[in-house]
Motif scaffolding. Structure first.
Motif, mmCIF file in Angstrom:
data_model
loop_
_atom_site.group_PDB
_atom_site.id
_atom_site.type_symbol
_atom_site.label_atom_id
_atom_site.label_comp_id
_atom_site.label_asym_id
_atom_site.label_seq_id
_atom_site.Cartn_x
_atom_site.Cartn_y
_atom_site.Cartn_z
ATOM 1 N N LEU A 66 -4.190 -1.033 10.246
ATOM 2 C CA LEU A 66 -5.276 -0.341 10.935
ATOM 3 C C LEU A 66 -5.439 1.077 10.401
ATOM 4 O O LEU A 66 -6.563 1.547 10.169
ATOM 5 N N PHE A 67 -4.314 1.755 10.153
ATOM 6 C CA PHE A 67 -4.370 3.119 9.623
ATOM 7 C C PHE A 67 -5.053 3.147 8.261
ATOM 8 O O PHE A 67 -5.926 3.984 7.998
ATOM 9 N N LEU A 68 -4.668 2.191 7.400
ATOM 10 C CA LEU A 68 -5.243 2.174 6.057
ATOM 11 C C LEU A 68 -6.726 1.807 6.094
ATOM 12 O O LEU A 68 -7.548 2.407 5.388
ATOM 13 N N ALA B 35 0.851 -1.194 0.000
ATOM 14 C CA ALA B 35 0.000 0.000 0.000
ATOM 15 C C ALA B 35 0.882 1.237 0.000
ATOM 16 O O ALA B 35 2.096 1.162 0.221
ATOM 17 N N VAL B 36 0.259 2.378 -0.249
ATOM 18 C CA VAL B 36 0.932 3.679 -0.140
ATOM 19 C C VAL B 36 0.396 4.373 1.111
ATOM 20 O O VAL B 36 -0.814 4.583 1.236
ATOM 21 N N LEU B 37 1.287 4.723 2.037
ATOM 22 C CA LEU B 37 0.888 5.393 3.276
ATOM 23 C C LEU B 37 1.604 6.729 3.375
ATOM 24 O O LEU B 37 2.845 6.772 3.437
ATOM 25 N N GLN B 38 0.855 7.803 3.336
ATOM 26 C CA GLN B 38 1.376 9.165 3.477
ATOM 27 C C GLN B 38 2.561 9.414 2.549
ATOM 28 O O GLN B 38 3.595 9.935 2.941
ATOM 29 N N GLY B 39 2.378 9.016 1.300
ATOM 30 C CA GLY B 39 3.374 9.309 0.275
ATOM 31 C C GLY B 39 4.545 8.352 0.216
ATOM 32 O O GLY B 39 5.496 8.606 -0.529
ATOM 33 N N TYR C 168 1.718 10.861 -8.662
ATOM 34 C CA TYR C 168 0.916 11.916 -8.023
ATOM 35 C C TYR C 168 0.713 11.623 -6.532
ATOM 36 O O TYR C 168 0.870 12.510 -5.688
ATOM 37 N N VAL C 169 0.346 10.374 -6.199
ATOM 38 C CA VAL C 169 0.068 10.027 -4.805
ATOM 39 C C VAL C 169 1.329 10.167 -3.951
ATOM 40 O O VAL C 169 1.273 10.664 -2.820
ATOM 41 N N LEU C 170 2.477 9.731 -4.497
ATOM 42 C CA LEU C 170 3.725 9.850 -3.744
ATOM 43 C C LEU C 170 4.125 11.307 -3.554
ATOM 44 O O LEU C 170 4.550 11.719 -2.471
ATOM 45 N N SER C 171 3.954 12.118 -4.616
ATOM 46 C CA SER C 171 4.374 13.515 -4.526
ATOM 47 C C SER C 171 3.490 14.341 -3.609
ATOM 48 O O SER C 171 3.946 15.322 -3.021
ATOM 49 N N ARG C 172 2.238 13.929 -3.424
ATOM 50 C CA ARG C 172 1.317 14.675 -2.566
ATOM 51 C C ARG C 172 1.168 14.073 -1.174
ATOM 52 O O ARG C 172 0.311 14.498 -0.395
ATOM 53 N N ALA C 173 1.983 13.057 -0.863
ATOM 54 C CA ALA C 173 1.973 12.423 0.461
ATOM 55 C C ALA C 173 0.584 11.878 0.826
ATOM 56 O O ALA C 173 0.122 12.022 1.954
ATOM 57 N N LEU C 174 -0.069 11.248 -0.161
ATOM 58 C CA LEU C 174 -1.398 10.685 0.058
ATOM 59 C C LEU C 174 -1.308 9.195 0.411
ATOM 60 O O LEU C 174 -0.222 8.597 0.356
ATOM 61 N N SER C 175 -2.460 8.600 0.748
ATOM 62 C CA SER C 175 -2.512 7.193 1.124
ATOM 63 C C SER C 175 -3.544 6.457 0.276
ATOM 64 O O SER C 175 -4.537 7.047 -0.168
#
Length: 570
Positions: free
Chosen positions: A44-46, A28-32, A62-69
């Motif tokens: 649990l966070f996801l 998964a991607v968590l906070q970028g 885009y998701v990595l550069s914007r620190a998204l999850s």
């Protein structure tokens, strides 16, 4: 999935992997940051994230550069797993070609990722809501080119793929376990019907835009071959009050479209093998006992399932007011079950299908029809089930069908043909509408018998001697097309008791006439007479129906309204 089901599912899958001696790495991607392997707190966070994203290869930058999850899709997970040198990835269903993808070009990135990333993807196959056939065609042609039978063979396949340095993946699709196959068929059936209904709802006309014209409101199943009593002479029906007991008379009868038609033919001396299913319950026992005059060798008795039951509330005028059906057992009439009767089907004079059985079973029977050149009659049952053969090319193998006007509309809409926004009511307009809707079906069908309720019936097909040719043709059509309208038989106000089996009586008696080699006029009149007996009986198929009460002699002694013939343009 919503929380907490998403968390528990992820934990259960990881536990399964560990139980087989392997190490799970949920991606998964968590906070970028792209994570390969998640801790309990990260899972649990996801799972509790209020708006997690679906992250494919396209979305990763885009998701990595914007620190998204977010959770990674098949393509995103393949990319991350490959970067971490993980060769095997397991998921639920993979993406593919969307329905109508040949026009929209909506194709999942999962497929292109499989073509450029050397990962073995183990899954349940293509998601049910997609166009599975075109997805397989995109990947490898329509059929799967190879198969493995156990985990060891799968491991050797993956090792071989990695050893030769292919820059592409391999997709392993695991079949539904046999004990859950029926549930899988129910899912497929639901998807097919939902797609058909969505197509009908949004409209299938090439002109104006989709959804700009409403779907015709389907009426109750028409009363074929009987003129209704005058409205002021109809006994008044007491108002119904929901939430409390209403007065009325209750009786039990035995029905079902296929059963009714087989019952009608047996009473007319044309016995037919009934292939169906009942539960191993008292209702099933009672039904089979009632059908002792019929050939029920093809009826399966299935433990753990309820015999199909239908509760109908009938008005004082004999019309259906409300119906409740428990019909789940119809899904057990699978193609696999019907295959055991292929030898009998291959030598039959006629096969009759009703719209209650699964689409896959209809497709199978139509393939048998094509293989052995056996004519098929399709009784559509209702507007929601009428489109089933028309979801594929199976309808091209039908010889006959007997819809009412609303069902005929549904068939045309499924084929993407224009239909009226509102069904007409005046006799001339009704006949014109029915003829126009029958015309495209007659490119492949021998005859279409349209039941028009109080207006009678309309038989459309190849003309022969001023009438419609009812017997199947073995050579290409040599004559033009025509439509013959048979007016209804007038009835007095007290004649109508129940309309539920009139259409089945009509169809069964017309089939019986065709099997005897009778012409269209005589066969349709047999049907009209059988329908009248049904209308006057509380039972769907009148117990008084027999080869003596409905015979060539009885119809020849009857004063019939004159039919009218209409030519259909080529």
């Amino acid at each position: 999935m919503p929380y907490p089901q998403n968390l528990s599912t992820a934990q259960e899958v990881e536990a399964m992997v560990r139980s087989q001696g392997a190490t799970p790495a949920t991606i998964a991607v968590l906070q970028g940051r792209l994570h390969v392997g998640l801790s309990h707190d990260q899972l649990l966070f996801l799972s509790r994230s209020p708006a997690p994203l679906k992250v494919s290869r396209r979305d990763l930058p885009y998701v990595l550069s914007r620190a998204l999850s977010g959770g990674t899709t098949v393509s995103g997970t393949m990319l991350a797993a490959h970067r971490a040198s993980i060769p095997v990835f397991v998921t639920g269903g993979v993406g593919g070609v969307h329905r109508d993808g040949e026009n929209s070009m909506d194709v999942s990135a999962d497929l292109t990722e499989l073509g450029r990333t050397p990962i073995a993807v183990v899954s349940a196959g293509v998601k049910s809501i997609l166009d599975i056939g075109r997805t397989l065609e995109f990947l490898s042609g329509f059929t799967s080119p190879h198969n493995v039978t156990n985990a060891e063979e799968a491991a050797e396949l993956i090792e071989a793929m990695l050893s030769v340095g292919l820059q592409s993946g391999v997709l392993l699709a695991v079949p539904i376990p046999e004990e859950h196959a029926a549930a899988g068929e129910i899912t497929q059936e639901a998807v097919r019907m939902a797609v058909a209904q969505a197509s009908v709802t949004r409209g299938a006309e090439p002109h104006p835009p989709a959804g700009s014209r409403p779907r015709p409101r389907p009426p109750a199943r028409s009363r074929p071959g009987a003129a209704p009593p005058r409205r002021e002479q109809t006994p008044p029906t007491p108002p119904r009050a929901f939430g409390q007991t209403n007065p009325g008379s209750v009786y039990q009868s035995y029905g079902g479209v296929g059963r009714n038609i087989a019952d009608c033919m047996a009473r007319l001396g044309e016995p037919a093998l009934l292939i169906s299913a009942v539960g191993a319950d008292t209702q099933g026992e009672a039904l089979l006992s009632h059908c002792s005059h019929m050939d029920t060798r093809g009826v399966a008795r299935i433990p753990g399932h309820r015999t199909a039951t239908y509760c109908a509330v009938i008005t004082g005028g004999g019309e259906l007011s409300l119906g409740l059906g428990d019909m789940d057992i119809h899904q057990q009439i699978t193609a696999q079950y019907v295959t055991q009767f292929e030898d009998l089907l291959s030598t039959a004079d006629l096969i009759c299908l009703d719209g209650n059985i699964p689409v896959s079973t209809i497709d199978y029977v139509c393939s048998v029809s094509r293989k052995y050149a056996v004519p098929v009659w399709y009784e559509p049952t209702d507007t929601d089930k009428a489109p089933k053969p028309f979801l594929s090319d199976s309808w091209r193998n039908l010889s006959y069908t007997s819809p009412n006007l609303a069902e005929l509309c549904a068939m045309n809409q499924t084929l993407g043909l224009p239909t009226p926004a509102v069904l007409p009511g005046e006799v001339g307009e009704v006949l014109g509408c029915a003829v126009a809707l029958c015309r495209p079906l007659l490119e492949h069908l021998q005859c279409v018998l349209v039941t028009l309720g109080p207006l009678g019936v309309l038989l459309c097909g190849e003309q022969e001697g001023g009438a419609v040719r009812l017997s199947p043709r073995k050579q290409p059509r040599t004559h033009g097309l025509c439509a013959v309208h048979y007016p209804a038989v007038p009835l007095t106000p007290g004649d109508v008791v129940n309309v539920s089996g009139a259409g089945d009586s009509l169809a069964g008696a017309v089939m019986a006439g065709a099997l005897r080699g009778l012409g269209a006029d005589d066969s349709v009149r047999l049907g009209l007479l059988a329908a009248c007996l049904s209308l006057a009986s509380p039972h769907p198929i009148a117990p008084s129906l027999s080869a003596q009460t409905v015979s060539l002699e009885t119809i020849q002694s009857h004063a019939w309204p004159q039919p009218s013939c209409h030519w259909i343009g080529q």
